[in-house]
Design an enzyme around this catalytic site. Structure first.
Site, mmCIF file in Angstrom:
data_model
loop_
_atom_site.group_PDB
_atom_site.id
_atom_site.type_symbol
_atom_site.label_atom_id
_atom_site.label_comp_id
_atom_site.label_asym_id
_atom_site.label_seq_id
_atom_site.Cartn_x
_atom_site.Cartn_y
_atom_site.Cartn_z
ATOM 1 N N GLY A 156 86.208 -10.640 34.755
ATOM 2 C CA GLY A 156 85.251 -9.555 34.969
ATOM 3 C C GLY A 156 85.791 -8.151 34.832
ATOM 4 O O GLY A 156 85.013 -7.194 34.809
ATOM 5 N N GLU B 181 90.637 -15.478 35.682
ATOM 6 C CA GLU B 181 89.989 -15.909 34.435
ATOM 7 C C GLU B 181 89.557 -14.710 33.597
ATOM 8 O O GLU B 181 88.371 -14.567 33.272
ATOM 9 C CB GLU B 181 88.736 -16.734 34.754
ATOM 10 C CG GLU B 181 88.956 -17.963 35.604
ATOM 11 C CD GLU B 181 87.638 -18.544 36.130
ATOM 12 O OE1 GLU B 181 86.550 -18.007 35.846
ATOM 13 O OE2 GLU B 181 87.709 -19.557 36.846
ATOM 14 N N ARG C 224 87.412 -10.405 28.639
ATOM 15 C CA ARG C 224 87.296 -9.108 27.964
ATOM 16 C C ARG C 224 88.555 -8.246 28.098
ATOM 17 O O ARG C 224 88.996 -7.630 27.135
ATOM 18 C CB ARG C 224 86.120 -8.352 28.563
ATOM 19 C CG ARG C 224 85.753 -7.085 27.816
ATOM 20 C CD ARG C 224 84.748 -6.235 28.601
ATOM 21 N NE ARG C 224 83.703 -6.991 29.225
ATOM 22 C CZ ARG C 224 82.486 -7.171 28.714
ATOM 23 N NH1 ARG C 224 82.178 -6.618 27.561
ATOM 24 N NH2 ARG C 224 81.586 -7.891 29.355
ATOM 25 N N ARG D 36 76.217 -7.266 20.866
ATOM 26 C CA ARG D 36 76.233 -6.552 22.153
ATOM 27 C C ARG D 36 75.286 -5.355 22.205
ATOM 28 O O ARG D 36 74.576 -5.192 23.197
ATOM 29 C CB ARG D 36 77.663 -6.138 22.517
ATOM 30 C CG ARG D 36 78.641 -7.317 22.584
ATOM 31 C CD ARG D 36 79.968 -6.978 23.223
ATOM 32 N NE ARG D 36 79.815 -6.687 24.624
ATOM 33 C CZ ARG D 36 79.795 -5.479 25.147
ATOM 34 N NH1 ARG D 36 79.967 -4.426 24.369
ATOM 35 N NH2 ARG D 36 79.612 -5.307 26.427
ATOM 36 N N TYR E 165 72.512 -5.968 25.009
ATOM 37 C CA TYR E 165 72.739 -5.262 26.285
ATOM 38 C C TYR E 165 72.601 -3.751 26.142
ATOM 39 O O TYR E 165 72.973 -3.010 27.055
ATOM 40 C CB TYR E 165 74.159 -5.527 26.810
ATOM 41 C CG TYR E 165 74.625 -6.946 26.746
ATOM 42 C CD1 TYR E 165 74.067 -7.924 27.570
ATOM 43 C CD2 TYR E 165 75.633 -7.325 25.869
ATOM 44 C CE1 TYR E 165 74.517 -9.232 27.510
ATOM 45 C CE2 TYR E 165 76.084 -8.629 25.811
ATOM 46 C CZ TYR E 165 75.522 -9.574 26.633
ATOM 47 O OH TYR E 165 75.970 -10.863 26.572
ATOM 48 N N CYS F 115 66.456 -7.884 9.225
ATOM 49 C CA CYS F 115 65.054 -7.463 9.314
ATOM 50 C C CYS F 115 64.566 -7.456 10.752
ATOM 51 O O CYS F 115 63.736 -8.284 11.151
ATOM 52 C CB CYS F 115 64.196 -8.401 8.466
ATOM 53 S SG CYS F 115 64.872 -8.568 6.825
ATOM 54 N N TYR G 239 83.573 -10.846 22.898
ATOM 55 C CA TYR G 239 82.130 -11.111 22.852
ATOM 56 C C TYR G 239 81.475 -10.538 21.592
ATOM 57 O O TYR G 239 80.344 -10.078 21.631
ATOM 58 C CB TYR G 239 81.450 -10.574 24.123
ATOM 59 C CG TYR G 239 82.011 -11.183 25.376
ATOM 60 C CD1 TYR G 239 81.835 -12.534 25.635
ATOM 61 C CD2 TYR G 239 82.740 -10.429 26.289
ATOM 62 C CE1 TYR G 239 82.370 -13.117 26.780
ATOM 63 C CE2 TYR G 239 83.281 -11.005 27.430
ATOM 64 C CZ TYR G 239 83.088 -12.347 27.669
ATOM 65 O OH TYR G 239 83.614 -12.916 28.791
HETATM 66 N N1 LLP Z 1 84.896 -16.687 34.315
HETATM 67 C C1 LLP Z 1 83.594 -17.021 34.287
HETATM 68 C C2 LLP Z 1 83.122 -18.114 35.117
HETATM 69 C C3 LLP Z 1 82.707 -16.308 33.457
HETATM 70 O O1 LLP Z 1 81.418 -16.620 33.451
HETATM 71 C C4 LLP Z 1 83.190 -15.248 32.649
HETATM 72 C C5 LLP Z 1 82.301 -14.501 31.760
HETATM 73 C C6 LLP Z 1 84.566 -14.958 32.702
HETATM 74 C C7 LLP Z 1 85.386 -15.687 33.549
HETATM 75 C C8 LLP Z 1 85.186 -13.872 31.882
HETATM 76 O O2 LLP Z 1 84.654 -12.621 32.181
HETATM 77 P P1 LLP Z 1 85.290 -11.289 31.560
HETATM 78 O O3 LLP Z 1 86.679 -11.148 32.113
HETATM 79 O O4 LLP Z 1 85.307 -11.434 30.079
HETATM 80 O O5 LLP Z 1 84.367 -10.214 31.996
HETATM 81 N N2 LLP Z 1 78.618 -11.403 26.610
HETATM 82 C C9 LLP Z 1 78.784 -10.401 27.648
HETATM 83 C C10 LLP Z 1 79.763 -10.856 28.693
HETATM 84 C C11 LLP Z 1 79.399 -12.177 29.334
HETATM 85 C C12 LLP Z 1 80.406 -12.686 30.345
HETATM 86 C C13 LLP Z 1 80.110 -14.090 30.751
HETATM 87 N N3 LLP Z 1 81.043 -14.682 31.673
HETATM 88 C C14 LLP Z 1 79.182 -9.093 26.992
HETATM 89 O O6 LLP Z 1 79.261 -9.027 25.769
HETATM 90 O O7 LLP Z 1 79.368 -8.085 27.667
#
Ligand code: LLP
Length: 424
Positions: free
Chosen positions: A244, A281, A284, A320, A324, A350, A378
């Protein structure tokens, strides 16, 4: 001019480089649209997470949904990371890239029986279970296979991560995790199930989080639960604090990974939980700033209300903004000495939602190349084939070397598995 994002994407004179490779040169060699990644940026990001964890029993599980290309996985595996997967497909990719199953955690709210079987046979480290129903099914699948599933419960701490509603996951109203007040009962139930071994606890409160506060709030809630669960005599060996952490797309100032980790470890130690194995985990924060999407300007279309800069990348390559309303930096690969105009940068698809950036000041002409910044996470992993567009090629750069890590998809490959009806 300093660009937001990675120091490995920067102008030298008027030419935009990624590490020691000019992006225009890569576009000439590999074509556009083209994703280009800096392996050094990925390695440095991984080192940032690890530095604060040195001396602790820990595992950084790269959330491969952010970018699951094999060479990207390979880079993080070589950097000592485990992986966080969310599907059987991701498991297959992870193994193809050389991942050790003992360093894989399996997240996701809807794991199928087939996926559970696949992960048990591979021997993954832990299933991050999200509901009681899932726990029961996992027990049945494991028992039939005569295997033991190590599990962690994903608890929903009900904290607001302060991020976009579509990428916020730690609130009661979200579909994710087990409600805080149910967690102890679900752990108790888990200990009665055959084929299940309780290993830890996890949470993930959202994505693109730019402050430490929500993490500390979630951690406190999780540690409260750990104490309540252990008071029942159930041992939790690891704490998985999810991913996150946000990155800089424009002017966001997220904490550095090592600062975030330090703040969390301090709280963990203060509360007497320093002996536990710590998992993260991140997705990004490991890859986002390491990549750019290079695209060619096809046409300029001036208008009264709006002027459009039509490029050869589209929402199928970069979802994205459409999904979003995400703001991503767009800069020329060669700067022109001319007055900029204001454009909406749009793709050929389109749909009015097919835009990469709105109201951008750009000095460009048809044939110029533009780079969308911070496109490592992403973007390729969310790319589609809408309008029968093959997905872009990908290149990994290190220093002045560049490797094609994914070929551009050909239209014929897109309909290879399709069948015409028999002639009557
Ligand atoms: N762990 C779990 C259980 C998750 O659901 C996610 C992301 C992560 C780790 C990794 O999160 P990160 O560190 O990447 O924030 N498509 C969206 C982001 C969706 C994230 C989904 N879950 C975007 O383009 O902003």
């Amino acid at each position: 001019m300093i660009l937001p994002g990675s120091p490995h994407v920067a102008y030298r004179g008027d030419t935009l480089f990624i590490e020691d490779c000019p992006l225009a040169g890569l576009a000439a060699e590999f074509g556009t649209p083209l994703f280009v990644y800096s392996q050094t940026a990925m390695r440095e990001a991984a080192a940032g997470w690890r530095s604060a964890l040195t001396g602790r029993d820990h595992l950084i599980c790269y959330a491969m949904k952010a970018n699951s290309s094999l060479a990207v996985l390979q880079t993080f595996i070589e950097a000592g990371c485990g992986l966080d997967i969310v599907s059987g497909g991701e498991l297959e990719r992870a193994l193809a890239a050389g991942a050790d199953p003992e360093r894989i955690v399996f997240s996701g709210v809807g794991k199928s029986r087939t996926e559970m079987r696949q992960a048990l046979e591979a021997g993954v480290l832990c299933f991050n279970v999200e509901s009681e129903a899932e726990l029961d099914v996992l027990s049945a699948v494991a028992t039939r296979l005569r295997r033991t599933a190590r599990i962690s419960l994903r608890v929903n701490p009900d904290v607001d991560a302060g991020t976009h509603p579509y990428i916020s996951t730690g609130l009661k109203a979200n579909k994710f995790g087990v409600a805080h007040q149910r967690a102890v009962a679900v752990y108790r139930h888990a200990t009665t199930l055959p084929g299940i071994e309780v290993a830890g606890i996890d949470c993930h409160i959202g994505s693109q989080i730019t402050e430490v506060g929500p993490y500390l709030d979630a951690l406190d809630r999780v540690l409260d639960l750990v104490e309540a669960v252990e008071a029942e005599g159930i041992r939790l060996h690891h704490l998985d604090l999810g991913g996150g952490l946000g990155i800089t797309y424009t002017d966001e100032t997220p904490p550095a990974a090592d600062a975030l980790v330090r703040a969390l470890l301090e709280r963990i130690d203060e509360r007497g939980h320093g002996h536990r194995r710590i998992l993260f985990e991140p997705g990004r924060a490991l890859v986002g700033n390491a990549g750019v999407l290079v695209s060619e300007v096809l046409y300029l279309k001036p208008g009264d209300a709006k002027s459009f800069c039509i490029v050869d990348a589209a929402m199928n390559d970069l979802m994205r903004p459409a999904m979003y309303e995400a703001w991503m930096g767009i800069v020329p690969c060669r700067r022109r000495d001319a007055a900029p105009s204001i454009y909406d940068v749009v793709g050929p698809i389109c749909e009015s939602g097919d835009w990469l950036g709105r109201d951008r000041a750009l000095a460009v002409e048809a044939g110029d190349l533009l780079a969308v910044l911070s496109a490592g996470a992403y973007c390729m992993s969310m790319a589609s084939n809408y309008n029968t567009r093959g997905r872009a090629a990908e290149v990994m750069v290190r220093g002045d070397s560049a490797w094609l890590i994914r070929e551009r998809e050909k239209p014929s490959e897109l309909f290879r598995g399709e069948r015409l009806l028999p002639k009557v």
